[in-house]
Design a protein around this motif. Structure first.
Motif, PDB file in Angstrom:
ATOM      1  N   ASP A 119       0.843  -1.196   0.000  1.00  0.00           N
ATOM      2  CA  ASP A 119       0.000   0.000   0.000  1.00  0.00           C
ATOM      3  C   ASP A 119       0.876   1.243   0.000  1.00  0.00           C
ATOM      4  OD1 ASP A 119      -2.525   1.571   0.501  1.00  0.00           O
ATOM      5  OD2 ASP A 119      -1.423   2.067   2.328  1.00  0.00           O
ATOM      6  N   ASN A 145      -5.847  -2.121   1.714  1.00  0.00           N
ATOM      7  CA  ASN A 145      -5.356  -1.316   0.604  1.00  0.00           C
ATOM      8  C   ASN A 145      -6.512  -0.581  -0.072  1.00  0.00           C
ATOM      9  OD1 ASN A 145      -3.979  -0.265  -1.611  1.00  0.00           O
ATOM     10  ND2 ASN A 145      -2.759  -2.097  -1.914  1.00  0.00           N
ATOM     11  N   HIS A 146      -7.603  -1.287  -0.306  1.00  0.00           N
ATOM     12  CA  HIS A 146      -8.762  -0.684  -0.960  1.00  0.00           C
ATOM     13  C   HIS A 146      -9.482   0.291  -0.036  1.00  0.00           C
ATOM     14  CE1 HIS A 146      -8.973  -4.379  -3.845  1.00  0.00           C
ATOM     15  NE2 HIS A 146      -8.065  -3.502  -4.204  1.00  0.00           N
ATOM     16  N   LYS A 148      -8.302   2.386   2.173  1.00  0.00           N
ATOM     17  CA  LYS A 148      -7.677   3.705   2.212  1.00  0.00           C
ATOM     18  C   LYS A 148      -7.717   4.374   0.853  1.00  0.00           C
ATOM     19  CE  LYS A 148      -3.208   4.193   3.128  1.00  0.00           C
ATOM     20  NZ  LYS A 148      -2.738   5.025   1.983  1.00  0.00           N
TER      21      LYS A 148
END
Length: 282
Positions: A119, A145-146, A148
């Motif tokens: 990330d 990861n998705h 944020k």
């Protein structure tokens, strides 16, 4: 959420590796000309991250503003990550895997998921000079990861915790609350330590919200309690308390959801007396 050692990889060296096989020659020349800027940006980043001041790096933003040459440079810089580092069998893939391996499989952002990607703490689309800066690349699970996404902090209190620069494991701050029938349940929340500054408190809460940790942790409780409740049946009150306290203390990180759960269970007279006999839907 768990801290990780800061990468020992040198930002300039990583960048030089990633651009070493760039093609065509014009692209490589353009990227080579940006090397000093990339190295300086990496140094600025590390200083700001150590001070909890990543929101002050506005001067590193380099979004395309209509200038065709700048837009091309930004695309080349982000491509250093997507095409020359993250892509399998690319020239920088070994460096990618080295950074990922530091997590030892566990996502440091949530402390629960499997870390199988990197990330960008500050998004590469907004900060292309930091696209392959090691200190800006954090091992993470896909969900975190998705979650944020492309968010970047506009103030100190909006920063999520950075595994390389923030370590709050010395205090127990993750807490759980039990609810009794007719709808027994467990809910997780941030219980700030009194020694924390207001900004640190805000950052921990921001991290908790951003990665939806309350929902994530609550979703794990049902399976944990099903086995636990069967184990506790027929045991005396004192033995149940001792067992729950032992399980809470057995976690090396006191801020795992399991440790918080067992602390809450041990502190609940209702659960110890009869709560473990109830059906749990979490």
């Amino acid at each position: 959420m768990k801290p990780l050692p800061k990468p020992v990889l040198d930002a300039r060296t990583v960048y030089a590796t990633c651009i070493s096989k760039a093609r065509p020659a014009k692209t490589k020349e353009r990227l080579k000309g940006l090397e000093d800027l990339v190295a300086a940006a990496a140094a600025d980043y590390e200083r700001a991250a150590a001070a909890g001041a990543l929101h002050t790096l506005g001067h590193l933003k380099n979004q395309p503003d209509g200038d065709e040459e700048d837009a091309t440079a930004n695309k080349d810089l982000t491509g250093c990550y997507t095409s020359r580092m993250a892509r399998k069998r690319s020239v920088g893939r070994t460096l990618y895997e080295q950074l990922l391996a530091a997590a030892k499989g566990l996502c440091p952002l949530c402390g629960h998921g499997y870390a199988n990607t990197l990330d960008h703490n500050l998004p590469k689309a907004t900060y292309p000079l930091l696209a392959v800066t090691p200190a800006n690349l954090v091992p993470a699970c896909l969900t975190c990861n998705h979650a944020k996404g492309e968010d970047a902090p506009a103030s100190a209190s909006e920063q999520t915790l950075h595994p390389y620069f923030d370590d709050i494991t010395s205090h127990a701050w993750l807490a759980a609350r039990l609810t009794a029938p007719p709808e027994p349940g467990v809910f997780f929340y941030v219980d700030p330590h009194p020694d924390w500054t207001p900004i640190l408190t805000a950052r921990v809460k921001q991290h908790f919200r951003t990665f939806k940790l309350g929902k994530l942790y609550s979703a794990q409780v049902g399976t944990e309690l099903a086995a636990l409740n069967d184990y506790l049946r027929g045991k005396p009150y004192a033995a149940i308390v001792d067992e729950l306290q032992h399980r809470a203390a057995s976690h090396g990180n006191r801020n795992t959801w399991q440790a918080a759960l067992y602390r809450a269970l041990a502190a609940s007279p209702w659960y110890v007396r009869s709560g473990y006999l109830n059906e749990w839907d979490d």
